[in-house]
Design an enzyme around this catalytic site. Structure first.
Site, short mmCIF file in Angstrom:
data_model
loop_
_atom_site.label_atom_id
_atom_site.label_comp_id
_atom_site.label_asym_id
_atom_site.label_seq_id
_atom_site.Cartn_x
_atom_site.Cartn_y
_atom_site.Cartn_z
N TYR A 109 -50.97 68.57 67.00
CA TYR A 109 -50.77 66.85 65.34
C TYR A 109 -50.21 66.01 66.48
O TYR A 109 -50.21 66.42 67.99
CB TYR A 109 -49.27 67.27 64.99
CG TYR A 109 -48.31 67.46 65.55
CD1 TYR A 109 -47.32 66.68 65.63
CD2 TYR A 109 -47.71 69.14 66.31
CE1 TYR A 109 -46.27 67.22 66.88
CE2 TYR A 109 -46.59 69.62 66.96
CZ TYR A 109 -45.86 68.40 66.86
OH TYR A 109 -44.68 68.80 68.09
N ARG B 123 -53.84 61.40 73.28
CA ARG B 123 -53.08 62.71 73.49
C ARG B 123 -54.16 64.15 72.26
O ARG B 123 -54.06 65.34 72.20
CB ARG B 123 -52.02 62.73 73.58
CG ARG B 123 -51.37 64.27 73.81
CD ARG B 123 -49.65 64.46 74.09
NE ARG B 123 -49.03 63.44 72.46
CZ ARG B 123 -47.65 63.54 72.65
NH1 ARG B 123 -47.02 63.59 74.32
NH2 ARG B 123 -47.61 62.74 71.82
N ARG C 99 -58.70 84.14 55.54
CA ARG C 99 -57.68 84.38 56.51
C ARG C 99 -59.12 85.10 57.74
O ARG C 99 -58.76 86.11 56.68
CB ARG C 99 -56.58 84.56 55.89
CG ARG C 99 -55.94 85.29 57.60
CD ARG C 99 -54.64 85.57 57.02
NE ARG C 99 -53.75 85.70 57.62
CZ ARG C 99 -53.63 86.43 58.79
NH1 ARG C 99 -54.29 87.69 58.88
NH2 ARG C 99 -52.88 86.98 59.34
N HIS D 220 -58.93 85.68 61.76
CA HIS D 220 -58.50 85.43 63.03
C HIS D 220 -59.53 84.69 63.57
O HIS D 220 -59.72 83.48 64.14
CB HIS D 220 -57.87 86.79 64.37
CG HIS D 220 -56.59 86.91 63.54
ND1 HIS D 220 -56.65 87.90 62.69
CD2 HIS D 220 -55.32 86.89 65.10
CE1 HIS D 220 -54.92 88.03 62.84
NE2 HIS D 220 -54.81 87.42 63.47
N LYS E 257 -50.15 70.01 72.04
CA LYS E 257 -49.45 69.46 71.09
C LYS E 257 -49.72 70.08 69.33
O LYS E 257 -50.39 70.01 68.97
CB LYS E 257 -49.26 68.11 71.20
CG LYS E 257 -47.76 67.83 70.40
CD LYS E 257 -47.73 65.97 70.30
CE LYS E 257 -46.61 65.93 69.72
NZ LYS E 257 -45.30 66.42 70.42
N GLU F 232 -38.30 71.19 79.80
CA GLU F 232 -39.25 70.30 78.89
C GLU F 232 -37.79 70.61 77.22
O GLU F 232 -37.05 71.64 77.47
CB GLU F 232 -40.02 69.89 78.00
CG GLU F 232 -40.60 70.87 77.30
CD GLU F 232 -42.13 70.48 76.71
OE1 GLU F 232 -42.38 69.39 76.90
OE2 GLU F 232 -42.73 71.80 76.31
N LEU G 251 -45.13 69.21 77.48
CA LEU G 251 -46.47 68.22 77.42
C LEU G 251 -46.50 67.30 77.82
O LEU G 251 -45.64 66.41 78.40
CB LEU G 251 -45.84 68.61 75.14
CG LEU G 251 -46.67 67.06 74.83
CD1 LEU G 251 -47.76 68.13 74.09
CD2 LEU G 251 -45.87 66.91 73.85
#
Length: 279
Positions: free
Chosen positions: A33, A52, A100, A102, A144, A176, A200
């Site tokens: 995101y 980004r 679902r 993996h 992110k 951070e 990040l």
């Protein structure tokens, strides 16, 4: 419309939007995101944020079903549909929709979701109160992603303690904050953690460093420690929400306040940049 949502071409009131249970974001947090703010219907630093966004997706082999220019156009179009131009602008892409498993299907188009809600950036001159907390996140903090449980828990602890943010560290090395970057001013130099896999590459961090270069303030991108925070001239938190806010307390101890003129010089310049870009 006050709050607006979007999912794969459909949009409407945020509270009415629905996402399929088989979206991989639901059971794996399998997505990335980005977020920023708009002012006067202009999205701040949209090129940096979209770049980004695509870098994070590419690192995880997630296929975004739009070109960067199409993504920017979509975001700008969505902003114009809301009643106010002062907005928190959030968007994400999941790996797609599938039963679902993996393992994932290569080259599957991702699902795009966008959320817009009225908000303004924080007062850049207001100070913050912080805590320190061990960094228990994984080793891809430079991406992110939607996997934010450690950050959620650290933020909640900070809030319960009456603080604004949590400074994360690994064996004393500052990385951070839970949802911000952290920096210190010492002897006229801005010190900030290097953009390795533990932090990040914040867009506000990028603009802060760029402004330091413009103002002739040296920048040192090498690791620093929790101890360095308590001896720093100023402690600075940066994010798209806050840009450049200083801390006055960390773990109940006073910090900063030793280079107010240099701090204000940075804050004034960054605020002017933001106001000009969104005027």
């Amino acid at each position: 419309m006050e709050k607006l949502g979007y999912y794969n071409g459909k949009f409407g009131p945020l509270e009415e939007m629905q996402i399929p249970m088989l979206d991989r974001a639901f059971y794996f947090g399998d997505g990335v995101y980005d977020a920023t703010y708009s002012r006067n219907y202009k999205i701040f630093a949209i090129d940096d944020h979209v770049e980004r966004f695509y870098n994070s997706a590419a690192a995880l082999r997630i296929m975004i079903p739009h070109t960067p220019d199409e993504m920017k156009a979509l975001l700008c179009d969505m902003v114009k549909k809301v009643d106010t131009g002062d907005l928190f602008v959030y968007w994400q892409v999941s790996r797609g929709t599938a039963v679902r498993n993996h393992a994932f299907t290569e080259d599957q188009p991702g699902n795009i979701a966008i959320m817009l809600k009225p908000a303004k950036v924080k007062d850049i001159y207001s100070q913050v109160k912080l805590i320190t907390e061990p960094d228990t996140r994984f080793l891809h903090c430079n991406l992110k992603t939607l996997n934010l449980i450690p950050s959620v828990m650290a933020t909640q602890k900070a809030e319960l303690m009456g603080c604004d943010e949590a400074i994360l560290h690994r064996n004393g090395r500052v990385t951070e904050c839970a949802h911000s970057n952290i920096h210190i001013l010492k002897d006229g130099v801005l010190r900030t953690a290097p953009t390795d896999n533990l932090i990040l590459p914040g867009i506000a961090r990028k603009h802060l460093i760029s402004m330091c270069h413009t103002l002739g303030i040296p920048v040192d991108e090498t690791p620093f420690t929790v101890d360095d925070i308590f001896t720093a001239d100023e402690v600075i938190m940066s994010s798209c929400t806050s840009m450049c806010r200083s801390a006055y307390e960390v773990d109940g101890k006073p910090v900063g306040g030793k280079a107010p003129e240099l701090l204000k010089k940075l804050q004034d310049a960054l605020l002017e940049e933001y106001l000009e870009a969104t005027n």
